[in-house]
Each structure stands twice: as C-alpha cells, then as structure tokens.
Scaffold this active site. Structure first.
Site, PDB file in Angstrom:
ATOM      1  N   ARG A  88      10.395   0.615  -6.644  1.00  0.00           N
ATOM      2  CA  ARG A  88       9.536   1.679  -6.122  1.00  0.00           C
ATOM      3  C   ARG A  88      10.371   2.711  -5.387  1.00  0.00           C
ATOM      4  NH1 ARG A  88       6.415  -0.173  -1.823  1.00  0.00           N
ATOM      5  NH2 ARG A  88       6.575  -2.144  -2.912  1.00  0.00           N
TER       6      ARG A  88
ATOM      7  N   SER B  51       1.159   2.070  -7.268  1.00  0.00           N
ATOM      8  CA  SER B  51       0.148   1.258  -6.583  1.00  0.00           C
ATOM      9  C   SER B  51      -0.639   2.105  -5.581  1.00  0.00           C
ATOM     10  CB  SER B  51       0.809   0.050  -5.925  1.00  0.00           C
ATOM     11  OG  SER B  51      -0.154  -0.837  -5.421  1.00  0.00           O
ATOM     12  N   HIS B  52      -0.580   1.751  -4.282  1.00  0.00           N
ATOM     13  CA  HIS B  52      -1.346   2.484  -3.267  1.00  0.00           C
ATOM     14  C   HIS B  52      -0.455   3.436  -2.457  1.00  0.00           C
ATOM     15  CE1 HIS B  52       0.318  -1.075  -1.347  1.00  0.00           C
ATOM     16  NE2 HIS B  52       0.346  -0.362  -0.228  1.00  0.00           N
TER      17      HIS B  52
ATOM     18  N   LYS C 127       6.172  -2.494 -12.100  1.00  0.00           N
ATOM     19  CA  LYS C 127       5.857  -3.916 -11.945  1.00  0.00           C
ATOM     20  C   LYS C 127       6.163  -4.563 -13.293  1.00  0.00           C
ATOM     21  CE  LYS C 127       2.265  -3.275  -8.411  1.00  0.00           C
ATOM     22  NZ  LYS C 127       0.825  -3.369  -8.088  1.00  0.00           N
TER      23      LYS C 127
ATOM     24  N   ASP D 275      -7.887  -0.007  -5.546  1.00  0.00           N
ATOM     25  CA  ASP D 275      -6.668   0.685  -5.146  1.00  0.00           C
ATOM     26  C   ASP D 275      -6.140   1.519  -6.312  1.00  0.00           C
ATOM     27  OD1 ASP D 275      -5.584  -1.329  -6.760  1.00  0.00           O
ATOM     28  OD2 ASP D 275      -3.832  -1.619  -5.482  1.00  0.00           O
TER      29      ASP D 275
ATOM     30  N   ASP E 175      -3.870   1.399  -8.587  1.00  0.00           N
ATOM     31  CA  ASP E 175      -3.612   0.891  -9.942  1.00  0.00           C
ATOM     32  C   ASP E 175      -4.587  -0.205 -10.362  1.00  0.00           C
ATOM     33  OD1 ASP E 175      -2.455  -1.034  -8.227  1.00  0.00           O
ATOM     34  OD2 ASP E 175      -0.870  -1.539  -9.657  1.00  0.00           O
TER      35      ASP E 175
ATOM     36  N   ASP F 151      -5.453  -3.221  -9.152  1.00  0.00           N
ATOM     37  CA  ASP F 151      -5.264  -4.678  -9.064  1.00  0.00           C
ATOM     38  C   ASP F 151      -5.813  -5.269  -7.766  1.00  0.00           C
ATOM     39  OD1 ASP F 151      -3.266  -3.863  -7.309  1.00  0.00           O
ATOM     40  OD2 ASP F 151      -1.595  -4.646  -8.500  1.00  0.00           O
ATOM     41  N   ARG F 152      -6.421  -4.400  -6.881  1.00  0.00           N
ATOM     42  CA  ARG F 152      -7.001  -4.916  -5.642  1.00  0.00           C
ATOM     43  C   ARG F 152      -8.416  -4.378  -5.456  1.00  0.00           C
ATOM     44  NH1 ARG F 152      -4.165  -3.592  -0.712  1.00  0.00           N
ATOM     45  NH2 ARG F 152      -3.540  -1.620  -1.661  1.00  0.00           N
TER      46      ARG F 152
ATOM     47  N   THR G  11       3.306 -14.747   1.471  1.00  0.00           N
ATOM     48  CA  THR G  11       2.709 -13.478   1.062  1.00  0.00           C
ATOM     49  C   THR G  11       3.545 -12.824  -0.042  1.00  0.00           C
ATOM     50  OG1 THR G  11       1.686 -13.085   3.205  1.00  0.00           O
ATOM     51  CG2 THR G  11       2.218 -11.141   1.910  1.00  0.00           C
TER      52      THR G  11
ATOM     53  N   GLU H  49      -4.835 -13.237  -1.771  1.00  0.00           N
ATOM     54  CA  GLU H  49      -4.055 -12.739  -0.633  1.00  0.00           C
ATOM     55  C   GLU H  49      -4.910 -11.853   0.245  1.00  0.00           C
ATOM     56  OE1 GLU H  49       0.307 -11.629  -1.100  1.00  0.00           O
ATOM     57  OE2 GLU H  49      -0.646 -10.819  -2.883  1.00  0.00           O
ATOM     58  N   MET H  50      -4.562 -11.790   1.507  1.00  0.00           N
ATOM     59  CA  MET H  50      -5.244 -10.923   2.460  1.00  0.00           C
ATOM     60  C   MET H  50      -5.196  -9.453   2.022  1.00  0.00           C
ATOM     61  SD  MET H  50      -6.933 -11.190   5.233  1.00  0.00           S
ATOM     62  CE  MET H  50      -7.784  -9.826   6.010  1.00  0.00           C
ATOM     63  N   SER H  51      -4.159  -9.083   1.282  1.00  0.00           N
ATOM     64  CA  SER H  51      -4.004  -7.681   0.852  1.00  0.00           C
ATOM     65  C   SER H  51      -5.024  -7.273  -0.201  1.00  0.00           C
ATOM     66  CB  SER H  51      -2.596  -7.464   0.299  1.00  0.00           C
ATOM     67  OG  SER H  51      -2.413  -8.298  -0.833  1.00  0.00           O
TER      68      SER H  51
ATOM     69  N   HIS I 112      -5.183  -8.909  -3.452  1.00  0.00           N
ATOM     70  CA  HIS I 112      -4.848  -9.435  -4.781  1.00  0.00           C
ATOM     71  C   HIS I 112      -5.568 -10.782  -4.948  1.00  0.00           C
ATOM     72  CE1 HIS I 112      -1.520  -6.611  -5.662  1.00  0.00           C
ATOM     73  NE2 HIS I 112      -1.281  -6.664  -4.374  1.00  0.00           N
TER      74      HIS I 112
END
Length: 463
Positions: free
Chosen positions: A20, A108-109, A118, A242, A244, A246-247, A306, A325-327, A329
C-alpha cells in the site's frame, strides 16, 4: 527471454498484510509492474498458471491494474482481468475460475490518493515475510521470464447466483445501503434486491474521489448518513460497506451502531446451530463477552492475533466454520469459502434477522458492555513494538485475572479488560478498553496509564 531490471520499490509500501502506498509517490506504475513480475515469478515457483486480477473504484485503478498485469505476464503467467469489482469478488474469482490465485488492486478504506495490492497465491494469502520476499526478488533480479496471456471474465453474475441460490430471507425487508461511493456500489444494491429487499440507496455510484464521506464503516462519523436515512424512512436496518467491500457496518432502526464483535455473536449462534461444537475465532480487540457467548451456544472460542491474513490462516489451519475481527472482517467457512466478504456477511445477517418481526430488538439484545473505540498513540516507526515489548517485560497489573501476550498485551480483570498492541500497518500503539461500568473502565485505564508512564515517560495518551 531477455532479462529485465527494475528500480526496487520503496520499502515502506511492503506492509504486513498487503502492499500500500500513495499513488505516483511511493506506489508508481513502474513499482507495481515490478511487483507483478516478482509475484508472477513466485507463482511459477508454486506451479500457478494464472492469476485473477480485480480492482476497486479508485481513479488510479485502471493504470495500476494494467501495470500489474503486464508484470505478471512478463513472468509467463496468464492474467484473467475481472474488471472493477469488490475485493471479495476477486477472492471468489480464484475459486470460480479455478486460478487459486488472485490480486485485488485496492486502497481499501485509505484516502483517495492511496492504492495497493491484496494478494493470494495457490490459496494462500500473502503476508509478512512472503510480502517482503517479493521486494527481495526485485532487488536480486530473481525473476523468471515468459509471455503470459490476458483474457477478460465477468464473475459478478456467478457471485450473485451463488449467494442468492443459498441465502434465503424469511420475509422481504426494507434496508438502507450505504456504499460510500466505494466499489461495493457496483454489486450490493443488485445483491440485496435479488434477496428480496427494498433498498434506500446512499452513495452507491462508484466514485474514486469519495465525494460524500469516507468509505470506512468502523468510524461512527461515516455512519451518520445511514442513521439519518433510518430516521427519515421506514427502512428497518442499515448496512454500510468500506471502500473495497470486504467489511460491513450495521446500524439499528434507532441509530445504534452494532460493532463487528457483537455482529459476530449473532453469526456464531446461527452457525453453531448447524455446526455443534464448532470453533469460533476472533481477534484480541474483540469483546470479552464473546467467549462466554460462544460456549453458551455450544462452540469453542479461540482468541487470535489481529490481521485479516493472520485470521484467514488460522481459519484454514483449524477448519473453524467462522472467524471475525473487530475491524469488520468476517470470514464464513460454513456455506462459503472462508474469505472476508462484507456483502456476503450482510446477506447472512439479513437471513437471520428476517426471521424476526423486530430485527433491531434482536441486535440490541446481544450482550453489550461499556467500551472505548480504538484509541491510538502515535509514535515514530518501530517505537510501538518497543513500547509493547517493555510493557510485556516489566509492567505489573495488580488485580488482573490474566495477562494475554498473544498479540500485544491484553490484561483481563473480573470486570473488564485493557489492550495495548502495536499496529502492523501504521506506527501507532492501538488501545482498547471494555468494562462492566464507567468506574471499572476508568480504573483499568488508570492501570494502563501508570504502566505506560513507567516504561515510556512523557507520552501523550489519548485517554
């Protein structure tokens, strides 16, 4: 074939879970072409013949995806271009097209001037040393040469069909869908309509400048438009994605944000009803209510590090049916492929909630606690790891029931927990606190404050 030598791309773009950087500064078309050639060379070493390439809606996407494809094909590996699609559809393409390998060109975000890669090779998500090894290949000119072919495929139809043939809503629902002008807008409205939903669309036009709000549903400020639309319409639930796709972000009718660790409770109870005794994996940032909830529903809770690549690897290793995950995902292996997919998670959420007359009541009824969002201590490169190492080695937390050092330092108390871990993507220490009440959270924060002050005096703390 003739040998090619490239300028070695900047070390800073090779992150823990992806590549990135800022477009035209650290992440140039030449850098991406070189990375493509290294990736193609690694694919050859793994006997992979083709790689599916998708991209998100960023303005730099077409040029960078083209450069990546050129580099991959220079190693003699074929490229299947699947166009502008959410990252989960790129993962899906690896299964659908039988390539087993794929790359999503996505920022992503991150802000609009960022982009990245990715990468999955032979079913393995590249992270850590595997990403660093691509840079080594370029530096050492350790590249193979050939002439791969390029072809185009559209996988959106197959993706929609696969979900709609399996996920069934008990009744039609009216929902708000906010894609934040990210690439999820190319697929999400169609998916949820085909599942039988009426949709209030917010910012579903793909626009890489993100003119309305940032496409990151983990930040409450980015969910205000969803909250407003739920107030002003008769929609019963809000979903946000988000950049892309994925969340997933989830908002109840009355505007309460249901954070991903609570979403995971709902998914876990549902999955465990069909996979009794199943293992449920979650990262160290998640609520301590998860372990008890999973046990109560007949499952085996497993806390893990994580990072979407690390969680995916653990899911594969254990054969667990679900991880999160908390994020935001969420990884479904039961009825799906085990990759993180915000759109699919949204579909599974609606399947569960459509069985209830009041979906918001179901969500609000999930165990909750007083908690902080993620708090960050900004430091210089490398310092976060050193701070956390010192905490591990010397800090004493009186009254703690357990100190978990799986990923940073997570200190468990009878009435809450505190966490400090070094981010793998930016030079910050990530902190999170949760407790039964405000007094307990203040006490736990006090313990962390004095411990951090002892090992690294003078730091400005965000709590």
């Amino acid at each position: 074939m003739t040998s090619t030598s490239y300028t070695v791309p900047a070390a800073e773009i090779f992150k823990a879970y992806d590549i990135r950087g800022i477009v035209d500064r650290t992440l140039t078309a030449d850098a991406v072409r070189a990375i493509g050639h290294a990736l193609g060379s690694e694919a050859v070493a793994r006997r992979q013949r083709a790689i599916a390439v998708g991209r998100d809606g960023r303005l730099s996407g077409p040029e960078l995806a083209g450069a990546l494809s050129d580099g991959i094909r220079a190693a003699g590996v074929d490229v299947v271009d699947i166009g502008c699609v959410p990252t989960p559809l790129t993962y899906f393409a690896a299964y659908q097209l039988g390539t087993d390998s794929c790359v999503s060109v996505t920022g992503s975000h991150n802000p609009p001037d960022y982009n990245g890669l990715k990468m999955v090779l032979g079913g393995q998500t590249l992270y850590g040393p595997l990403i660093q090894d691509l840079r080594r290949r370029i530096a050492d000119n350790d590249l193979v040469h050939g002439a791969g072919q390029l072809r185009q495929e559209n996988v959106i139809g197959a993706y929609l069909e696969r979900i709609v043939s399996d996920v069934k809503l008990a009744r039609p629902m009216k929902i708000v869908v906010d894609c934040g002008n990210g690439v999820a807008g190319a697929v999400a409205p169609e998916l949820f309509r085909r599942l039988g939903c009426e949709i209030v669309e917010l910012f579903c036009e793909v626009d890489g400048t993100f003119p309305n709000h940032h496409p990151d549903p983990s930040k409450p400020e980015n969910l205000q438009d969803v909250i407003r639309a739920l107030k002003e319409t008769d929609a019963e639930l809000g979903l946000a994605f988000d950049g892309d796709g994925d969340r997933l972000g989830v908002v109840t009718k009355d505007g309460e944000i249901i954070f991903p660790d609570r979403q995971l409770m709902l998914f876990a109870a549902d999955v465990l009803s069909r996979v009794p005794g199943g293992e449920i994996i979650y990262d160290v940032k998640c609520t301590r209510n998860l372990a008890g909830w999973v046990r109560q529903n007949g499952g085996k809770p497993t806390m893990w590090q994580t990072g979407h690549a690390l969680v995916k690897a653990k899911l594969k290793e254990t054969g667990a049916p679900l991880a999160g995950e908390m994020s935001g995902h969420v990884f479904f292996k039961e009825r799906w492929f085990g990759f993180d997919d915000g759109l699919y998670a949204g579909a599974r959420l609606l399947e569960i909630l459509s069985r209830h007359a009041d979906p918001s009541a179901v969500l609000k009824g999930l165990p909750d606690a007083v908690s902080t969002p993620e708090l960050n201590i900004k430091m210089a490169e490398g310092e976060p790891f050193e701070l956390v190492r010192r905490l591990k080695d010397t800090a004493r937390f009186d009254g703690a029931t357990e100190v978990i050092t799986l990923d940073g330092v997570r200190v468990e108390y009878a009435d809450g927990f505190g966490l400090a871990r070094p981010s793998n993507t930016t030079p910050v220490v990530v902190l999170r606190f949760e407790a039964d009440n405000e007094a307990a959270i203040a006490r736990i924060q006090g313990a962390f404050r004095s411990s951090i002050d002892q090992v690294w005096p003078g730091l400005k703390l965000p709590f």
